[in-house]
Design a protein around this motif. Structure first.
Motif, PDB file in Angstrom:
ATOM      1  N   THR A 187       0.840  -1.155  -0.127  1.00  0.00           N
ATOM      2  CA  THR A 187       0.014  -0.144  -0.084  1.00  0.00           C
ATOM      3  C   THR A 187       0.761   1.317  -0.009  1.00  0.00           C
ATOM      4  N   LEU A 188       2.223   1.157   0.837  1.00  0.00           N
ATOM      5  CA  LEU A 188       2.783   2.434   0.740  1.00  0.00           C
ATOM      6  C   LEU A 188       3.508   2.426  -0.498  1.00  0.00           C
ATOM      7  N   GLU A 189       3.957   1.406  -1.215  1.00  0.00           N
ATOM      8  CA  GLU A 189       4.703   1.725  -2.538  1.00  0.00           C
ATOM      9  C   GLU A 189       3.664   2.257  -3.323  1.00  0.00           C
TER      10      GLU A 189
ATOM     11  N   ALA B 255       0.969   3.978  -2.883  1.00  0.00           N
ATOM     12  CA  ALA B 255       0.772   5.405  -2.756  1.00  0.00           C
ATOM     13  C   ALA B 255       1.996   6.404  -2.936  1.00  0.00           C
ATOM     14  N   VAL B 256       3.194   6.015  -2.914  1.00  0.00           N
ATOM     15  CA  VAL B 256       4.468   6.725  -3.255  1.00  0.00           C
ATOM     16  C   VAL B 256       4.543   6.993  -4.684  1.00  0.00           C
ATOM     17  N   TYR B 257       4.276   5.704  -5.391  1.00  0.00           N
ATOM     18  CA  TYR B 257       4.219   5.722  -6.836  1.00  0.00           C
ATOM     19  C   TYR B 257       3.141   6.787  -7.461  1.00  0.00           C
ATOM     20  N   VAL B 258       2.008   6.492  -7.029  1.00  0.00           N
ATOM     21  CA  VAL B 258       1.017   7.518  -7.512  1.00  0.00           C
ATOM     22  C   VAL B 258       1.341   8.890  -7.178  1.00  0.00           C
ATOM     23  N   LEU B 259       1.419   9.427  -6.061  1.00  0.00           N
ATOM     24  CA  LEU B 259       1.946  10.734  -5.550  1.00  0.00           C
ATOM     25  C   LEU B 259       2.915  11.213  -6.154  1.00  0.00           C
ATOM     26  N   ARG B 260       4.149  10.368  -6.655  1.00  0.00           N
ATOM     27  CA  ARG B 260       5.101  11.131  -7.289  1.00  0.00           C
ATOM     28  C   ARG B 260       4.989  11.142  -8.887  1.00  0.00           C
ATOM     29  N   GLU B 261       4.364   9.979  -9.309  1.00  0.00           N
ATOM     30  CA  GLU B 261       4.691   9.692 -10.821  1.00  0.00           C
ATOM     31  C   GLU B 261       3.386  10.440 -11.359  1.00  0.00           C
ATOM     32  N   ALA B 262       2.305  10.516 -10.871  1.00  0.00           N
ATOM     33  CA  ALA B 262       0.926  11.038 -11.475  1.00  0.00           C
ATOM     34  C   ALA B 262       0.737  12.648 -10.823  1.00  0.00           C
ATOM     35  N   PHE B 263       1.533  13.043  -9.839  1.00  0.00           N
ATOM     36  CA  PHE B 263       1.008  14.387  -9.130  1.00  0.00           C
ATOM     37  C   PHE B 263       2.151  14.967  -8.813  1.00  0.00           C
ATOM     38  N   ALA B 264       3.405  14.329  -9.265  1.00  0.00           N
ATOM     39  CA  ALA B 264       4.682  15.316  -9.079  1.00  0.00           C
ATOM     40  C   ALA B 264       5.074  15.737  -7.578  1.00  0.00           C
ATOM     41  N   HIS B 265       4.691  15.039  -6.737  1.00  0.00           N
ATOM     42  CA  HIS B 265       5.054  15.686  -5.355  1.00  0.00           C
ATOM     43  C   HIS B 265       6.491  15.354  -4.981  1.00  0.00           C
ATOM     44  N   SER B 266       7.031  15.923  -4.193  1.00  0.00           N
ATOM     45  CA  SER B 266       8.509  16.029  -3.969  1.00  0.00           C
ATOM     46  C   SER B 266       8.560  14.765  -2.873  1.00  0.00           C
TER      47      SER B 266
ATOM     48  N   ILE C 122       2.751  13.478   3.803  1.00  0.00           N
ATOM     49  CA  ILE C 122       1.495  12.881   3.496  1.00  0.00           C
ATOM     50  C   ILE C 122       1.321  11.636   4.185  1.00  0.00           C
ATOM     51  N   LEU C 123       2.408  10.623   4.285  1.00  0.00           N
ATOM     52  CA  LEU C 123       2.372   9.448   4.654  1.00  0.00           C
ATOM     53  C   LEU C 123       3.171   8.986   6.027  1.00  0.00           C
ATOM     54  N   ASP C 124       3.495  10.270   6.549  1.00  0.00           N
ATOM     55  CA  ASP C 124       3.993  10.046   7.785  1.00  0.00           C
ATOM     56  C   ASP C 124       5.123   9.055   7.876  1.00  0.00           C
TER      57      ASP C 124
ATOM     58  N   GLN D 182      11.865   7.347  -0.863  1.00  0.00           N
ATOM     59  CA  GLN D 182      12.565   7.258  -1.873  1.00  0.00           C
ATOM     60  C   GLN D 182      12.765   5.739  -2.274  1.00  0.00           C
ATOM     61  N   GLN D 183      12.857   5.208  -1.082  1.00  0.00           N
ATOM     62  CA  GLN D 183      12.884   3.310  -1.300  1.00  0.00           C
ATOM     63  C   GLN D 183      11.776   2.666  -1.730  1.00  0.00           C
ATOM     64  N   HIS D 184      10.757   3.240  -1.317  1.00  0.00           N
ATOM     65  CA  HIS D 184       9.407   2.781  -1.868  1.00  0.00           C
ATOM     66  C   HIS D 184       9.117   3.191  -3.203  1.00  0.00           C
ATOM     67  N   LEU D 185       9.653   4.224  -3.626  1.00  0.00           N
ATOM     68  CA  LEU D 185       9.262   4.441  -5.337  1.00  0.00           C
ATOM     69  C   LEU D 185      10.309   3.645  -6.078  1.00  0.00           C
ATOM     70  N   HIS D 186      11.602   3.344  -5.493  1.00  0.00           N
ATOM     71  CA  HIS D 186      12.555   2.570  -6.244  1.00  0.00           C
ATOM     72  C   HIS D 186      11.804   1.186  -6.461  1.00  0.00           C
ATOM     73  N   ARG D 187      11.311   0.590  -5.184  1.00  0.00           N
ATOM     74  CA  ARG D 187      10.754  -0.582  -5.320  1.00  0.00           C
ATOM     75  C   ARG D 187       9.505  -0.966  -6.228  1.00  0.00           C
TER      76      ARG D 187
END
Length: 313
Positions: free
Chosen positions: A119-121, A123-134, A141-143, A150-155
């Motif tokens: 679930t965290l991967e 969320a990070v993927y969507v927030l970064r790839e689709a909405f360009a959040h830093s 957002i995810l505490d 960064q690790q969740h996005l990489h995976r």
């Protein structure tokens, strides 16, 4: 709640719905999550919220993660009864589409691949790839920490890339030509031509003619897929009775990809959705469950029809 606060929420509703849809893969669940976010907004001490958009993004994201973690959702997705809910191109719930990453993140292929993610991967993927959040914003957002983000996005990227078939975007004209050739072969009985239009590792998935199957039906060889497609596209009186009339077959773009829609009156009774890779059909999804087609039908009534395909139906 005063009208200013309501207006502020409504101004961001489509963005929140797009976020929720990408996280959940279901328009109906996304609408519920956004409505729950509105209730939180109503109950909040809004004088203490410095950046409403960021606050609402955090609330909506976490409401969606709660849904993904629920026992009912985990059970449904584990037993293989889940498919993303398709949306007609132009639906505001599809959200931002300026970049390839934004368009791809809402494709049925990637929405399906995201089932491989935690679930965290996801969320990070969507927030970064689709909405360009830093990563700093995602961490808030995810505490979690920025390093964890960064690790969740990489995976997540690695798992999505491992499941990809083909590369890059498909030329719309080529995709349409392939689907029209597919339909011509399916309705003429030319199974050898159907096989030729499929990749060697093609997959077909169906919800069992309206979701009656307990699990999704899967077919994994071009020959088997061609036989099933030929039988499925052959018109019969029984199929017309089941559909409530004689369907008109229309070409449309759904989640950015080519599709054939079976339409009776102004109601979509079935759909065939295609992923194209290397000039051939890599995945076909047959969706006929009314619940999965509800928003697609509503959008069709408002914006359709697309191009009607000439067939024996």
């Amino acid at each position: 709640m005063d009208s200013t606060a309501t207006d502020r929420f409504e101004a961001g509703r489509n963005r929140l719905a797009s976020l929720a849809y990408r996280l959940l893969g279901s328009a109906a669940d996304a609408e519920d999550a956004v409505q729950d976010a509105f209730l939180h907004w109503q109950a909040a001490d809004r004088q203490r919220i410095d950046v409403p958009e960021a606050w609402l993004t955090k609330v909506t994201t976490n409401l969606c993660l709660d849904r993904l973690r629920s026992a009912q959702v985990r059970r449904e997705r584990t037993v293989g009864a889940w498919l993303p809910e398709p949306l007609l191109d132009g639906d505001p719930m599809l959200g931002p589409a300026d970049t390839f990453e934004q368009r791809e993140s809402v494709s049925l292929a990637v929405l399906t691949l995201m089932e491989r993610l935690s679930t965290l991967e996801r969320a990070v993927y969507v927030l970064r790839e689709a909405f360009a959040h830093s990563h700093a914003e995602i961490a808030e957002i995810l505490d979690i920490t920025e390093s964890a983000s960064q690790q969740h996005l990489h995976r997540a990227r690695r798992r999505i890339n491992d499941g990809r078939r083909g590369g890059g975007e498909v030329d719309p004209a080529s995709a349409r030509r392939i689907v029209e050739e597919f339909l011509a072969a399916a309705t003429s009985g030319r199974t050898e031509r159907l096989v030729a239009l499929l990749t060697d590792d093609a997959t077909a998935i169906s919800d069992g003619a309206g979701g009656r199957a307990q699990t999704l039906l899967r077919y994994d060889t071009p020959e088997r897929i061609a036989a099933v497609v030929r039988a499925g596209f052959k018109p019969t009186p029984a199929k017309r009775r089941f559909a409530g009339g004689t369907p008109a077959l229309h070409y449309a773009l759904v989640n950015g990809a080519p599709a054939i829609l079976f339409v009776v009156g102004d109601h979509i009774v079935g759909s065939a959705l295609f992923d194209i890779a290397d000039g051939k059909i890599a995945t076909m999804r047959g969706i006929a469950a009314p619940a999965r087609l509800a928003r697609l039908t509503a959008a069709w009534r408002q914006h359709g029809p697309g191009t009607r395909l000439v067939t024996p139906w």
